[in-house]
Design a protein around this motif. Structure first.
Motif, PDB file in Angstrom:
ATOM      1  N   ALA A  27       0.847  -1.201   0.000  1.00  0.00           N
ATOM      2  CA  ALA A  27       0.000   0.000   0.000  1.00  0.00           C
ATOM      3  C   ALA A  27       0.876   1.242   0.000  1.00  0.00           C
ATOM      4  O   ALA A  27       2.036   1.201   0.414  1.00  0.00           O
ATOM      5  CB  ALA A  27      -0.908   0.019   1.223  1.00  0.00           C
ATOM      6  N   THR A  28       0.325   2.332  -0.462  1.00  0.00           N
ATOM      7  CA  THR A  28       1.013   3.607  -0.285  1.00  0.00           C
ATOM      8  C   THR A  28       0.895   4.020   1.176  1.00  0.00           C
ATOM      9  O   THR A  28       0.011   3.543   1.909  1.00  0.00           O
ATOM     10  CB  THR A  28       0.404   4.712  -1.157  1.00  0.00           C
ATOM     11  OG1 THR A  28      -0.980   4.883  -0.778  1.00  0.00           O
ATOM     12  CG2 THR A  28       0.491   4.365  -2.637  1.00  0.00           C
ATOM     13  N   HIS A  29       1.764   4.899   1.602  1.00  0.00           N
ATOM     14  CA  HIS A  29       1.729   5.386   2.981  1.00  0.00           C
ATOM     15  C   HIS A  29       0.359   5.990   3.320  1.00  0.00           C
ATOM     16  O   HIS A  29      -0.220   5.696   4.376  1.00  0.00           O
ATOM     17  CB  HIS A  29       2.830   6.426   3.186  1.00  0.00           C
ATOM     18  CG  HIS A  29       2.796   7.121   4.505  1.00  0.00           C
ATOM     19  ND1 HIS A  29       3.167   6.502   5.682  1.00  0.00           N
ATOM     20  CD2 HIS A  29       2.410   8.396   4.847  1.00  0.00           C
ATOM     21  CE1 HIS A  29       3.032   7.359   6.689  1.00  0.00           C
ATOM     22  NE2 HIS A  29       2.572   8.510   6.204  1.00  0.00           N
ATOM     23  N   GLU A  30      -0.166   6.785   2.393  1.00  0.00           N
ATOM     24  CA  GLU A  30      -1.448   7.436   2.680  1.00  0.00           C
ATOM     25  C   GLU A  30      -2.600   6.442   2.713  1.00  0.00           C
ATOM     26  O   GLU A  30      -3.533   6.613   3.507  1.00  0.00           O
ATOM     27  CB  GLU A  30      -1.716   8.552   1.671  1.00  0.00           C
ATOM     28  CG  GLU A  30      -1.811   8.116   0.233  1.00  0.00           C
ATOM     29  CD  GLU A  30      -1.991   9.311  -0.706  1.00  0.00           C
ATOM     30  OE1 GLU A  30      -2.115  10.444  -0.193  1.00  0.00           O
ATOM     31  OE2 GLU A  30      -1.983   9.108  -1.938  1.00  0.00           O
ATOM     32  N   ARG A  31      -2.542   5.383   1.869  1.00  0.00           N
ATOM     33  CA  ARG A  31      -3.616   4.386   1.930  1.00  0.00           C
ATOM     34  C   ARG A  31      -3.498   3.566   3.217  1.00  0.00           C
ATOM     35  O   ARG A  31      -4.516   3.210   3.822  1.00  0.00           O
ATOM     36  CB  ARG A  31      -3.562   3.470   0.706  1.00  0.00           C
ATOM     37  CG  ARG A  31      -4.602   2.349   0.738  1.00  0.00           C
ATOM     38  CD  ARG A  31      -6.042   2.859   0.864  1.00  0.00           C
ATOM     39  NE  ARG A  31      -6.517   3.498  -0.332  1.00  0.00           N
ATOM     40  CZ  ARG A  31      -7.112   2.852  -1.345  1.00  0.00           C
ATOM     41  NH1 ARG A  31      -7.311   1.553  -1.268  1.00  0.00           N
ATOM     42  NH2 ARG A  31      -7.508   3.530  -2.403  1.00  0.00           N
ATOM     43  N   ALA A  32      -2.281   3.267   3.629  1.00  0.00           N
ATOM     44  CA  ALA A  32      -2.109   2.548   4.895  1.00  0.00           C
ATOM     45  C   ALA A  32      -2.669   3.362   6.046  1.00  0.00           C
ATOM     46  O   ALA A  32      -3.312   2.828   6.963  1.00  0.00           O
ATOM     47  CB  ALA A  32      -0.631   2.235   5.115  1.00  0.00           C
ATOM     48  N   ASP A  33      -2.456   4.683   5.996  1.00  0.00           N
ATOM     49  CA  ASP A  33      -3.029   5.566   7.018  1.00  0.00           C
ATOM     50  C   ASP A  33      -4.556   5.512   6.975  1.00  0.00           C
ATOM     51  O   ASP A  33      -5.226   5.415   8.016  1.00  0.00           O
ATOM     52  CB  ASP A  33      -2.565   7.002   6.805  1.00  0.00           C
ATOM     53  CG  ASP A  33      -1.175   7.263   7.356  1.00  0.00           C
ATOM     54  OD1 ASP A  33      -0.645   6.403   8.091  1.00  0.00           O
ATOM     55  OD2 ASP A  33      -0.609   8.329   7.037  1.00  0.00           O
ATOM     56  N   ALA A  34      -5.105   5.591   5.752  1.00  0.00           N
ATOM     57  CA  ALA A  34      -6.560   5.592   5.604  1.00  0.00           C
ATOM     58  C   ALA A  34      -7.182   4.287   6.090  1.00  0.00           C
ATOM     59  O   ALA A  34      -8.293   4.284   6.633  1.00  0.00           O
ATOM     60  CB  ALA A  34      -6.932   5.846   4.146  1.00  0.00           C
TER      61      ALA A  34
END
Length: 337
Positions: free
Chosen positions: A252-259
């Motif tokens: 995952a991208t960092h931002e998707r992992a955050d989401a």
């Protein structure tokens, strides 16, 4: 600050169906193996429902069975509808290439969440054939497909059978031995010493097909249970294809992992990667005992990561044959011989 597009591995899974654990029926067919490890990887990310949000679903070519459309069939079982769907060719570096390409596409803004998986049930398939039975695979293709060579072998090399991996790598290994100026027995003994501690790791690994520690002499000595494959290799020196194993990882991208709310301690950020090719044809190698591509790829990956080899705590090396393991360790700046 972390780039929001930075790729990270958020879930992993693997399973080995050992013959002693599965009985006569053996392992399930690859489609079910893919599904099992995919769900386990999502659970490892602590977000089982993420499979329904996949942007990308990628499957490594399966030699056990060719489905009519492997990616579609797996997507249906997972309840996924990814825009990017890929079924790969075959090669020793295929899975790493998929991870590299996924990372590049994430940085480019093309993907946010991807699953990569692979499986083989060749051991079960062989057991069925020995009993003159056919495993009841599902979703048969309408017609037989050509083997997906990374690069088709040259007709001249095929005529002389210089395309079988056990033979070509033996040629490379002999070239390396000549470069080192070592005798036949001394060279094979050194291979045994290199592989011995790796079998100790395998013994402690529940996913290993042969979780057995072996001494250097056990690995090297040719006998009934350890036949000579082709100098310098005995059976215990080379990889075995007939296994029942599967694995999967979620990127995952960092931002998707955050989401998704994936905890920080469940993330492994990809810092550096690279890929390079040596000539496919044996006769095209300017030096049979060397791999400029491995030197270039390992150097480029470290450079991209902003790291040196002394910063690396662990080296995870893959090859079907000892020759490339020794070369890779040398490329990374360590002596293996």
């Amino acid at each position: 600050m972390i780039d929001p597009r930075s790729p990270c591995i958020i879930g992993v899974a693997a399973r080995t169906w050992h013959p002693g654990d599965v009985g006569a029926e053996g392992a399930p067919e690859p489609l079910l193996m893919w599904e099992e490890v995919a769900r386990a990887a999502a659970a490892d990310a602590t977000r089982p429902a993420l499979l329904e949000q996949l942007d990308s679903l990628q499957i490594v070519f399966c030699q056990t069975w060719q489905y009519d459309d492997a990616v579609v069939r797996l997507a249906e079982r997972l309840g996924a509808d990814p825009a990017h769907r890929h079924y790969s060719g075959i090669g020793g570096t295929t899975t790493q290439q998929l991870v590299n390409a996924t990372a590049e596409r994430m940085l480019a803004g093309e993907l946010d969440l991807a699953l990569i998986t692979s499986a083989e049930a060749l051991a079960t398939q062989r057991a069925y054939k020995k009993r003159a039975e056919r495993y009841p695979y599902s979703f048969a293709p309408a017609e037989k497909r050509p083997f997906p060579w990374e690069s088709p072998p040259d007709p001249i090399e095929v005529a002389h059978e210089v395309f079988q991996a056990w033979l070509t790598f033996a040629v490379f290994d002999n070239a390396r031995r000549a470069r080192l100026g070592e005798g036949l027995d001394a060279y094979r003994a050194a291979i045994g010493r290199m592989l011995e501690p790796m079998t100790e790791v395998a013994q402690a690994n529940p996913h290993a097909w042969f979780p057995t520690a072996r001494s250097a002499n056990e690995i090297v000595d040719a006998r009934v249970d350890n036949r000579m494959v082709g100098y310098p290799y005995t059976k215990y020196m080379v990889a075995v294809m007939d296994v029942d194993m599967a694995a999967a990882l979620v990127v995952a991208t960092h931002e998707r992992a955050d989401a998704l709310g994936v905890p920080a301690d469940r993330r492994v950020y990809l810092r550096g990667w690279s890929y390079a090719n040596d000539p496919v044809l044996v006769a095209a190698h300017p030096d049979l005992g060397a791999s400029p591509a491995m030197t270039a790829a390992s150097s480029a990956a470290l450079e991209r990561a902003g790291a040196g080899v002394d910063d690396v705590a662990y080296l995870d090396l893959y090859s079907c044959f000892p020759e490339l393991v020794a070369l890779r360790v040398r490329c990374a700046g360590h002596r293996a011989h």
